[in-house]
Each structure stands twice: as C-alpha cells, then as structure tokens.
Design a protein around this motif. Sequence first.
Motif, PDB file in Angstrom:
ATOM      1  N   VAL A 194      -0.748   3.056  -0.040  1.00 21.24           N
ATOM      2  CA  VAL A 194       0.478   2.162  -0.520  1.00 21.24           C
ATOM      3  C   VAL A 194       1.291   2.006   0.847  1.00 21.24           C
ATOM      4  O   VAL A 194       1.431   2.991   1.369  1.00 21.24           O
ATOM      5  CB  VAL A 194       1.271   2.850  -1.673  1.00 21.24           C
ATOM      6  N   GLY A 224       4.858   0.932   1.997  1.00 18.53           N
ATOM      7  CA  GLY A 224       6.404   0.435   1.613  1.00 18.53           C
ATOM      8  C   GLY A 224       6.894  -0.280   2.660  1.00 18.53           C
ATOM      9  O   GLY A 224       6.237  -1.416   2.858  1.00 18.53           O
ATOM     10  N   LYS A 225       8.059   0.124   3.262  1.00 15.60           N
ATOM     11  CA  LYS A 225       8.403  -0.826   4.349  1.00 15.60           C
ATOM     12  C   LYS A 225       8.008  -0.431   5.665  1.00 15.60           C
ATOM     13  O   LYS A 225       8.486  -0.810   6.845  1.00 15.60           O
ATOM     14  CB  LYS A 225      10.208  -0.943   4.409  1.00 15.60           C
ATOM     15  N   GLY A 226       7.049   0.251   5.696  1.00 12.83           N
ATOM     16  CA  GLY A 226       6.518   0.788   6.939  1.00 12.83           C
ATOM     17  C   GLY A 226       7.148   1.445   8.107  1.00 12.83           C
ATOM     18  O   GLY A 226       6.920   1.290   9.032  1.00 12.83           O
ATOM     19  N   SER A 227       8.268   2.196   7.701  1.00  6.05           N
ATOM     20  CA  SER A 227       9.198   2.824   8.530  1.00  6.05           C
ATOM     21  C   SER A 227       8.933   4.176   8.736  1.00  6.05           C
ATOM     22  O   SER A 227       9.581   4.974   9.625  1.00  6.05           O
ATOM     23  CB  SER A 227      10.701   2.590   7.883  1.00  6.05           C
ATOM     24  N   ASN A 228       7.987   4.772   8.240  1.00  7.06           N
ATOM     25  CA  ASN A 228       7.426   6.234   8.447  1.00  7.06           C
ATOM     26  C   ASN A 228       6.250   6.265   8.883  1.00  7.06           C
ATOM     27  O   ASN A 228       5.424   7.295   8.274  1.00  7.06           O
ATOM     28  CB  ASN A 228       7.982   6.956   7.533  1.00  7.06           C
ATOM     29  N   SER A 268      12.074   1.625   1.860  1.00  7.73           N
ATOM     30  CA  SER A 268      12.508   1.054   0.362  1.00  7.73           C
ATOM     31  C   SER A 268      12.589   2.211  -0.450  1.00  7.73           C
ATOM     32  O   SER A 268      12.394   3.536  -0.198  1.00  7.73           O
ATOM     33  CB  SER A 268      11.092   0.317  -0.022  1.00  7.73           C
ATOM     34  N   ALA A 273      13.420  11.027   1.267  1.00  4.63           N
ATOM     35  CA  ALA A 273      14.228  10.772   2.464  1.00  4.63           C
ATOM     36  C   ALA A 273      15.638  11.421   2.391  1.00  4.63           C
ATOM     37  O   ALA A 273      16.251  11.551   1.490  1.00  4.63           O
ATOM     38  CB  ALA A 273      14.348   9.278   2.758  1.00  4.63           C
ATOM     39  N   GLY A 274      16.157  11.733   3.548  1.00  4.00           N
ATOM     40  CA  GLY A 274      17.380  12.256   3.433  1.00  4.00           C
ATOM     41  C   GLY A 274      18.157  12.124   4.899  1.00  4.00           C
ATOM     42  O   GLY A 274      17.412  11.872   5.845  1.00  4.00           O
ATOM     43  N   ARG A 323      11.365  16.500   2.955  1.00  2.54           N
ATOM     44  CA  ARG A 323      10.585  15.283   3.374  1.00  2.54           C
ATOM     45  C   ARG A 323       9.123  15.479   2.525  1.00  2.54           C
ATOM     46  O   ARG A 323       8.156  14.900   3.056  1.00  2.54           O
ATOM     47  CB  ARG A 323      10.417  15.132   4.759  1.00  2.54           C
ATOM     48  N   LEU A 325       4.765  12.879  -5.071  1.00  3.14           N
ATOM     49  CA  LEU A 325       4.718  11.392  -5.400  1.00  3.14           C
ATOM     50  C   LEU A 325       4.181  10.438  -4.224  1.00  3.14           C
ATOM     51  O   LEU A 325       3.730   9.293  -4.589  1.00  3.14           O
ATOM     52  CB  LEU A 325       5.920  10.802  -5.713  1.00  3.14           C
ATOM     53  N   ALA A 375       1.653   8.198  -2.280  1.00  2.49           N
ATOM     54  CA  ALA A 375       0.237   7.721  -2.382  1.00  2.49           C
ATOM     55  C   ALA A 375      -0.877   8.433  -2.110  1.00  2.49           C
ATOM     56  O   ALA A 375      -1.941   8.592  -2.734  1.00  2.49           O
ATOM     57  CB  ALA A 375       0.293   6.340  -1.731  1.00  2.49           C
ATOM     58  N   VAL A 385       4.923   5.253  -6.875  1.00  5.91           N
ATOM     59  CA  VAL A 385       6.279   4.925  -7.553  1.00  5.91           C
ATOM     60  C   VAL A 385       6.493   3.565  -7.737  1.00  5.91           C
ATOM     61  O   VAL A 385       6.168   2.933  -7.024  1.00  5.91           O
ATOM     62  CB  VAL A 385       7.392   5.599  -6.496  1.00  5.91           C
ATOM     63  N   ARG A 440      24.443   6.536  13.602  1.00  4.08           N
ATOM     64  CA  ARG A 440      23.014   6.225  13.845  1.00  4.08           C
ATOM     65  C   ARG A 440      22.884   5.313  15.397  1.00  4.08           C
ATOM     66  O   ARG A 440      22.029   5.610  16.052  1.00  4.08           O
ATOM     67  CB  ARG A 440      22.394   5.208  12.846  1.00  4.08           C
TER      68      ARG A 440
HETATM   69  C1  LIG Z   1      15.164   4.227  12.730  1.00  4.53           C
HETATM   70  C2  LIG Z   1      14.622   5.049  11.809  1.00  4.53           C
HETATM   71  C3  LIG Z   1      15.382   6.096  11.220  1.00  4.53           C
HETATM   72  C4  LIG Z   1      14.829   6.777  10.353  1.00  4.53           C
HETATM   73  N1  LIG Z   1      15.728   7.952   9.559  1.00  4.53           N
HETATM   74  C5  LIG Z   1      15.353   8.527   8.736  1.00  4.53           C
HETATM   75  C6  LIG Z   1      16.259   9.619   8.193  1.00  4.53           C
HETATM   76  O1  LIG Z   1      17.398   9.790   8.562  1.00  4.53           O
HETATM   77  N2  LIG Z   1      15.766  10.369   7.108  1.00  4.53           N
HETATM   78  C7  LIG Z   1      14.415  10.201   6.475  1.00  4.53           C
HETATM   79  O2  LIG Z   1      14.230  10.752   5.543  1.00  4.53           O
HETATM   80  N3  LIG Z   1      13.618   9.273   7.106  1.00  4.53           N
HETATM   81  C8  LIG Z   1      14.099   8.539   8.038  1.00  4.53           C
HETATM   82  N4  LIG Z   1      13.315   7.461   8.608  1.00  4.53           N
HETATM   83  C9  LIG Z   1      11.808   7.205   8.236  1.00  4.53           C
HETATM   84  C10 LIG Z   1      11.606   6.179   6.927  1.00  4.53           C
HETATM   85  O3  LIG Z   1      12.617   5.452   6.945  1.00  4.53           O
HETATM   86  C11 LIG Z   1      11.769   7.009   5.561  1.00  4.53           C
HETATM   87  O4  LIG Z   1      10.642   8.242   5.568  1.00  4.53           O
HETATM   88  C12 LIG Z   1      11.493   6.023   4.505  1.00  4.53           C
HETATM   89  O5  LIG Z   1      11.987   6.819   3.312  1.00  4.53           O
HETATM   90  C13 LIG Z   1      10.279   5.436   4.294  1.00  4.53           C
HETATM   91  O6  LIG Z   1      10.312   4.376   3.249  1.00  4.53           O
HETATM   92  P1  LIG Z   1       9.313   3.250   3.651  1.00  4.53           P
HETATM   93  O7  LIG Z   1       9.300   2.228   2.244  1.00  4.53           O
HETATM   94  O8  LIG Z   1       9.264   2.766   4.816  1.00  4.53           O
HETATM   95  O9  LIG Z   1       7.788   3.826   3.269  1.00  4.53           O
HETATM   96  P2  LIG Z   1       6.342   3.817   4.191  1.00  4.53           P
HETATM   97  O10 LIG Z   1       6.947   4.276   5.762  1.00  4.53           O
HETATM   98  O11 LIG Z   1       6.032   2.402   4.176  1.00  4.53           O
HETATM   99  O12 LIG Z   1       5.552   4.914   3.578  1.00  4.53           O
HETATM  100  C14 LIG Z   1       5.724   6.173   3.843  1.00  4.53           C
HETATM  101  C15 LIG Z   1       4.906   7.052   2.829  1.00  4.53           C
HETATM  102  O13 LIG Z   1       5.144   6.988   1.712  1.00  4.53           O
HETATM  103  C16 LIG Z   1       4.211   6.274   0.914  1.00  4.53           C
HETATM  104  N5  LIG Z   1       4.790   5.502  -0.032  1.00  4.53           N
HETATM  105  C17 LIG Z   1       5.599   4.523   0.376  1.00  4.53           C
HETATM  106  N6  LIG Z   1       6.032   3.732  -0.932  1.00  4.53           N
HETATM  107  C18 LIG Z   1       5.291   4.230  -1.896  1.00  4.53           C
HETATM  108  C19 LIG Z   1       5.284   4.087  -3.379  1.00  4.53           C
HETATM  109  N7  LIG Z   1       5.830   3.461  -3.882  1.00  4.53           N
HETATM  110  N8  LIG Z   1       4.810   5.088  -4.106  1.00  4.53           N
HETATM  111  C20 LIG Z   1       4.034   6.034  -3.444  1.00  4.53           C
HETATM  112  N9  LIG Z   1       3.962   6.290  -2.019  1.00  4.53           N
HETATM  113  C21 LIG Z   1       4.625   5.414  -1.094  1.00  4.53           C
HETATM  114  C22 LIG Z   1       3.309   5.644   1.670  1.00  4.53           C
HETATM  115  O14 LIG Z   1       2.006   5.755   1.392  1.00  4.53           O
HETATM  116  C23 LIG Z   1       3.350   6.775   2.916  1.00  4.53           C
HETATM  117  O15 LIG Z   1       2.606   7.632   2.737  1.00  4.53           O
HETATM  118  C24 LIG Z   1      13.899   6.511   9.802  1.00  4.53           C
HETATM  119  C25 LIG Z   1      12.924   5.516  10.289  1.00  4.53           C
HETATM  120  C26 LIG Z   1      13.538   4.786  11.123  1.00  4.53           C
HETATM  121  C27 LIG Z   1      12.613   3.715  11.711  1.00  4.53           C
END
Ligand SMILES: Cc1cc2nc3c(=O)[nH]c(=O)nc-3n(C[C@H](O)[C@H](O)[C@H](O)COP(=O)(O)OP(=O)(O)OC[C@H]3O[C@@H](n4cnc5c(N)ncnc54)[C@H](O)[C@@H]3O)c2cc1C
Length: 330
Positions: free
Chosen positions: A70, A72-76, A139, A148-149, A184, A188, A190, A196, A222
């Motif tokens: 899966v 999400g928004k690809g930010s991690n 997302s 996330a926190g 972190r 849940l 993927a 989720v 930030r």
């Molecule tokens: C500039 C910047 C700052 C950031 N600061 C923080 C911070 O302060 N704190 C923090 O915790 N994180 C931070 N992050 C990291 C990131 O934004 C978080 O981890 C965020 O929650 C990831 O969400 P995403 O939708 O982008 O998930 P993705 O990056 O797309 O996926 C992350 C993981 O979650 C899984 N996943 C995604 N969606 C689902 C779903 N619906 N069901 C099951 N699994 C899923 C994916 O398979 C993958 O393993 C930051 C990132 C950036 C780029």
Amino acid sequence: MSSVPGPAPPWRNDLRAALTRSRVRFDVPLKPFTTLRVGGAADALVELESDDELARLFEVIARHDLPWTVLGKGSNLLVPDAGVRGVVLRLGRAYATVTPGAAIHTLHAGAAVPNAQFVERCRRDGLGGLEFLIAIPGSIGGAVAMNAGAHQGETADALVSVCYFQWGLGIATAPAGDFAFAYRSSQLRAPLGRIVLSAVFRLQPVDESTSRARITQFQTYRRETQPRDFPNCGSVFKNPAGDFAARLIERAGLKGRMLGGAQVSEKHANFIVNRGNATAADILELIALIRETLLRETGVTLELELQQLVGTRLAGSSGSHIVPGAVSAP
Ligand SMILES: Cc1cc2nc3c(=O)[nH]c(=O)nc-3n(C[C@H](O)[C@H](O)[C@H](O)COP(=O)(O)OP(=O)(O)OC[C@H]3O[C@@H](n4cnc5c(N)ncnc54)[C@H](O)[C@@H]3O)c2cc1C
C-alpha cells in the motif's frame, strides 16, 4: 536489435477485468508518488474506489500469488530502484471523506484524507488535539499505520477505532487498543498484511483562535528547523531511547555528507535529501554509512523510521504476511 514485447501476463488481464471503477495502470514510475522522488516503477498501480473492488482485487492477488503493498502519500517511503513487483494499492477518492462520528467530539476520516485537510476540518468544527498533523505531509491511513507524531503528540492518542481490511478476515472494525501502537509503529502497516480504510478520532473542543495559533506555531517551527529546498522523507531514523538521532549524526561529523545524489541535510541531520539525481541505492548506502559510523563510535544501533516499499505475498506463500497478536472483529 529491437525486441518485440511478449503477451501481457494473464494476471494483468484479470486485474483489468475485476476492477471497473478503480483506476488500474501498469509499469507506473513511482517517483512522483513519493516525497523523496527516487525509485523505479510499480508493475501495477491500482487506485481503489470501493470495498467491493478491494475484495475482488485480493481474489486476483491470491489467484496469481502476487506480491502487494500500500502506498499512502509516499512521505515516509523509499521505492527501490528496481521498482515494486506485483500490485501497489492506493486508496482513491472514495476513501477521502471526513464525517462526524457517532459520539460527541468524534470525527470519522477515510484513510486517503490528507493530514492537512483533516486538521483544517477539525479547526472548522472547533475540535482540537491533532493540530500537530499539519506538520506531517501524509494521509490519515499513513498516520495511523505509522502512528505518526510530533510536538509531544501521537496519532494513537486520539484514536478510538480503526476500520481495516485483512485477507481472510475481510473488513473489520476494532478498537485502537488492539493494534499495539508504539513509537512510529503499529500492527496496521501494509507489510503486516492489513490496510487501514478509515479511523475514528476523539478530539477536544477548542476555540478557533487557539487551534489556529497551534497550527501556525507548528508550521513556523517546521520551516525553521527542516530542509524545504530538496526532496526528502522526514526523519530517516527513529530517535534512540533518551537521545536524538539528529544529535548523534551531527556529533559524528556526518551532517552535510554526500554520497552520489544523496546528502545528510545541512539543516537537520536526521533528514537525507535528494540533491536532484539521487538513486535509492545512494540513499541506502548513506543510511548504511550513518548506521555503521554510529555503531562504531557510540555503540548505538539506529532503527529505521523510513519504510521501503516492497510487495509481500499473502499468508501461505514465501515472504508471507505475519500479523502478530490476535484480531478482534466486531
Ligand atoms: C518533511 C517531512 C516531515 C515529516 N515529519 C514527520 C513527523 O514529524 N512525524 C512523523 O511521524 N512523520 C513525519 N514524516 C513522515 C511521514 O509524513 C509520516 O510517516 C506519514 O504518516 C506517512 O504517511 P503517508 O500517507 O505518506 O504514508 P506512506 O509514506 O505512503 O507509507 C508509509 C508506510 O505506511 C504504510 N501505509 C500507508 N497507508 C496505509 C494504509 N492505508 N494502510 C496500511 N498501511 C499503510 C505503507 O505501506 C508504508 O509502510 C515527515 C515526512 C516529511 C516528508
């Protein structure tokens, strides 16, 4: 010599036939779907638009023993240079709504809702507690999966229940306490075999100016402390108990260190930035260098917060999903 492409593998036709509302594309470069902007293509990218199609998708995955994951928004996420085999699933617009929850001061949010949009909805509804999500560019699904926190808050703190999909179980809703939320991490994600779909959050009533002030404070912090000029994925490593990964990396003299197109950020040492032409291999090499240096010099083993996007197969196949702990469905 030009090579003639062979016939499409049968699973591709089955996928198209099974999904009529969802968008199905093949050999899709994933770089633009991540904040780090590295990596190869997904064999298939499905943007899912209904629970029925989720079930049908997994029938095809099971029938052909396809790896899946899966996005999400690809930010991690780090997408490998060789791309991702099998199916990469993204939740589409059908999973991007916010509605009032059944209980007072609760909101029900789809997993595809961007965090910033959810924070804005909370503010408009006079509900506070999750303002820190404004600083996390993911997302709701990713925030729940990763717990996330920021700014002393964690997603799980406000979570009441989660609706999720698991092959063999179908769609279930369970209380937040069932998913072993920790720093972190949760059961849940993927890679553990769960998706989720939506979540219910309990918030606190807050007046608009307080909420707005918190949001502005987090955004300003930030801007002042994190790199914004190059693509990145936020913190690469989890903070070790009682310390900060950034402090240790900086003290080891690695701030600014470059390897290929990847660089330890000069602004925040726990960020790796893509200076324009980084590959996933550059980033992995830099991660290995940081971990080895810190282990040698401080005895600390840094754990990755960054996730690699890799498909895994359903239970019973090699690389199967392992879900620790019992699941309670309603
Ligand atoms: C500039 C910047 C700052 C950031 N600061 C923080 C911070 O302060 N704190 C923090 O915790 N994180 C931070 N992050 C990291 C990131 O934004 C978080 O981890 C965020 O929650 C990831 O969400 P995403 O939708 O982008 O998930 P993705 O990056 O797309 O996926 C992350 C993981 O979650 C899984 N996943 C995604 N969606 C689902 C779903 N619906 N069901 C099951 N699994 C899923 C994916 O398979 C993958 O393993 C930051 C990132 C950036 C780029």
